[in-house]
Design a protein around this motif. Structure first.
Motif, PDB file in Angstrom:
ATOM      1  N   UNK A   1      36.748  51.579  44.996  1.00  0.00           N
ATOM      2  CA  UNK A   1      36.716  50.262  45.625  1.00  0.00           C
ATOM      3  C   UNK A   1      37.213  49.226  44.611  1.00  0.00           C
ATOM      4  N   UNK A   2      38.374  48.635  44.905  1.00  0.00           N
ATOM      5  CA  UNK A   2      38.975  47.692  43.974  1.00  0.00           C
ATOM      6  C   UNK A   2      39.025  46.273  44.520  1.00  0.00           C
ATOM      7  N   UNK A   3      38.683  46.071  45.784  1.00  0.00           N
ATOM      8  CA  UNK A   3      38.824  44.751  46.396  1.00  0.00           C
ATOM      9  C   UNK A   3      37.575  43.889  46.270  1.00  0.00           C
ATOM     10  N   UNK A   4      36.399  44.526  46.281  1.00  0.00           N
ATOM     11  CA  UNK A   4      35.143  43.771  46.249  1.00  0.00           C
ATOM     12  C   UNK A   4      34.130  44.479  45.356  1.00  0.00           C
ATOM     13  N   UNK A   5      33.143  43.723  44.914  1.00  0.00           N
ATOM     14  CA  UNK A   5      32.071  44.311  44.124  1.00  0.00           C
ATOM     15  C   UNK A   5      31.289  45.296  44.993  1.00  0.00           C
ATOM     16  N   UNK A   6      31.017  46.462  44.437  1.00  0.00           N
ATOM     17  CA  UNK A   6      30.293  47.494  45.184  1.00  0.00           C
ATOM     18  C   UNK A   6      28.845  47.101  45.471  1.00  0.00           C
ATOM     19  N   UNK A   7      28.300  46.190  44.685  1.00  0.00           N
ATOM     20  CA  UNK A   7      26.888  45.837  44.837  1.00  0.00           C
ATOM     21  C   UNK A   7      26.671  44.601  45.716  1.00  0.00           C
ATOM     22  N   UNK A   8      27.487  43.564  45.539  1.00  0.00           N
ATOM     23  CA  UNK A   8      27.242  42.325  46.278  1.00  0.00           C
ATOM     24  C   UNK A   8      28.364  41.973  47.248  1.00  0.00           C
ATOM     25  N   UNK A   9      29.439  42.768  47.244  1.00  0.00           N
ATOM     26  CA  UNK A   9      30.557  42.573  48.174  1.00  0.00           C
ATOM     27  C   UNK A   9      31.381  41.323  47.879  1.00  0.00           C
ATOM     28  N   UNK A  10      31.204  40.744  46.702  1.00  0.00           N
ATOM     29  CA  UNK A  10      31.966  39.550  46.342  1.00  0.00           C
ATOM     30  C   UNK A  10      33.396  39.928  45.974  1.00  0.00           C
ATOM     31  N   UNK A  11      34.343  39.035  46.269  1.00  0.00           N
ATOM     32  CA  UNK A  11      35.731  39.250  45.894  1.00  0.00           C
ATOM     33  C   UNK A  11      35.923  38.962  44.410  1.00  0.00           C
ATOM     34  N   UNK A  12      36.969  39.553  43.803  1.00  0.00           N
ATOM     35  CA  UNK A  12      37.192  39.353  42.365  1.00  0.00           C
ATOM     36  C   UNK A  12      37.393  37.885  42.021  1.00  0.00           C
ATOM     37  N   UNK A  13      36.910  37.508  40.855  1.00  0.00           N
ATOM     38  CA  UNK A  13      37.135  36.154  40.350  1.00  0.00           C
ATOM     39  C   UNK A  13      37.246  36.234  38.840  1.00  0.00           C
ATOM     40  N   UNK A  14      37.968  35.307  38.257  1.00  0.00           N
ATOM     41  CA  UNK A  14      38.106  35.313  36.813  1.00  0.00           C
ATOM     42  C   UNK A  14      39.200  36.248  36.345  1.00  0.00           C
ATOM     43  N   UNK A  15      39.184  36.538  35.064  1.00  0.00           N
ATOM     44  CA  UNK A  15      40.231  37.331  34.430  1.00  0.00           C
ATOM     45  C   UNK A  15      39.804  38.787  34.328  1.00  0.00           C
ATOM     46  N   UNK A  16      40.294  39.600  35.259  1.00  0.00           N
ATOM     47  CA  UNK A  16      40.012  41.020  35.205  1.00  0.00           C
ATOM     48  C   UNK A  16      38.714  41.406  35.896  1.00  0.00           C
ATOM     49  N   UNK A  17      38.423  42.706  35.873  1.00  0.00           N
ATOM     50  CA  UNK A  17      37.237  43.227  36.536  1.00  0.00           C
ATOM     51  C   UNK A  17      36.595  44.290  35.654  1.00  0.00           C
ATOM     52  N   UNK A  18      35.375  44.644  35.998  1.00  0.00           N
ATOM     53  CA  UNK A  18      34.708  45.770  35.351  1.00  0.00           C
ATOM     54  C   UNK A  18      34.711  46.940  36.325  1.00  0.00           C
ATOM     55  N   UNK A  19      35.223  48.073  35.851  1.00  0.00           N
ATOM     56  CA  UNK A  19      35.374  49.269  36.684  1.00  0.00           C
ATOM     57  C   UNK A  19      34.367  50.316  36.236  1.00  0.00           C
ATOM     58  N   UNK A  20      33.516  50.771  37.165  1.00  0.00           N
ATOM     59  CA  UNK A  20      32.489  51.760  36.852  1.00  0.00           C
ATOM     60  C   UNK A  20      32.840  53.109  37.477  1.00  0.00           C
ATOM     61  N   UNK A  21      33.142  54.130  36.676  1.00  0.00           N
ATOM     62  CA  UNK A  21      33.434  55.461  37.236  1.00  0.00           C
ATOM     63  C   UNK A  21      32.261  56.038  38.030  1.00  0.00           C
ATOM     64  N   UNK A  22      31.033  55.827  37.540  1.00  0.00           N
ATOM     65  CA  UNK A  22      29.887  56.426  38.220  1.00  0.00           C
ATOM     66  C   UNK A  22      29.615  55.777  39.575  1.00  0.00           C
ATOM     67  N   UNK A  23      29.844  54.468  39.676  1.00  0.00           N
ATOM     68  CA  UNK A  23      29.648  53.790  40.962  1.00  0.00           C
ATOM     69  C   UNK A  23      30.866  53.905  41.858  1.00  0.00           C
TER      70      UNK A  23
END
Length: 259
Positions: A152-174
């Motif tokens: 899932x690259x479009x929204x946060x897996x936990x809160x469903x928020x769209x990306x904001x700011x510079x870059x994202x944190x990607x969790x392999x386990x989640x």
């Protein structure tokens, strides 16, 4: 005409093991029956009609008979041998990695028409001299998606928020993007740029013909390699051997360019 003990299959050779003086055990990824292993008797004999069709990566039509332990390849006709791949060590390494991924993720006799077609398309792309690194990232992400592990690259897996700011944190386990706003960042998460995240989104939705026009910066390529490798490792519990070989080839190439 087929009997209850014989069948035909369209397949790609994933692996071969020499046995005895003249025979081979072949792992085929078939469109109709999924992954299976079969004996090709006499395939290593001089002028054997089974020699060519049992070479690595060969795409062909195979006639098999059900055996007690392993099925037996009785006839085979190669449709494509991918000579350009065989002439290039880098392309051989990437094709081997894709075959190893199928071996690692796919259960015996579990047919998946879409995944078979994706592997075949990826081999044709390598044969057509499309950038091997881009083809491999495309194949990895498509395989993961088809097997139910689409990141899932479009929204946060936990809160469903769209990306904001510079870059994202990607969790392999989640299995995708997480944000700091809704809770602690998982220990296994890695930070990737928005450009790398967009590249993953592009590859997840791309059609094979689109790959010819794709290009990514060296930094984005490094980020993609790291993120997808960690994701694959989490799902397989190990690094695939051919992935290490690809990385070694890449380092050799970088050192050669710097001389």
């Amino acid at each position: 005409m087929e009997s209850p003990r014989t069948y035909r299959a369209t397949a790609i050779v994933l692996r071969r093991i020499n046995i005895g003086e003249t025979d081979r055990i072949i792992t085929l990824y078939t469109r109709e029956k999924g992954k299976l292993s079969a004996v090709a008797k006499g395939a290593r004999k001089h002028l054997s009609k089974l020699a060519g069709p049992t070479e690595m990566f060969t795409y062909g039509r195979y006639f098999l008979a059900a055996g007690r332990d392993l099925d037996i390849i009785t006839q085979a006709e190669a449709k494509e041998s991918f000579p350009a791949i065989r002439r290039d060590l880098d392309r051989i390494a990437h094709a081997t990695y894709m075959a190893e991924m199928i071996n690692a993720f796919v259960e015996e006799r579990d047919a998946n028409y879409g995944l078979f077609d994706t592997l075949l398309s990826a081999l044709y792309l390598l044969e057509g001299e499309i950038d091997p690194e881009i083809v491999t990232r495309y194949f990895e992400l498509k395989l993961m998606s088809m097997l139910g592990y689409r990141p899932e690259m479009d929204r946060c897996l936990r809160c469903n928020a769209e990306p904001s700011g510079d870059g994202i944190d990607f969790s392999p386990s989640l299995g995708g993007r997480v944000c700091a706003e809704c809770g602690p960042i998982p220990d296994d998460a890695i930070h990737i740029s928005e450009e790398a995240a967009q590249a993953m989104r592009t590859l997840l939705t791309a059609e094979p013909r689109m790959l010819r026009n794709l290009d990514f910066s060296d930094e984005v390529r490094k980020e993609l390699f790291r993120a997808v490798r960690l994701y694959v490792r989490y799902r397989t519990d190990r690094d695939l051997k051919s992935s290490d070989f690809i990385q070694a080839l890449s380092l050799m190439g970088t050192q050669t360019e710097g001389e």
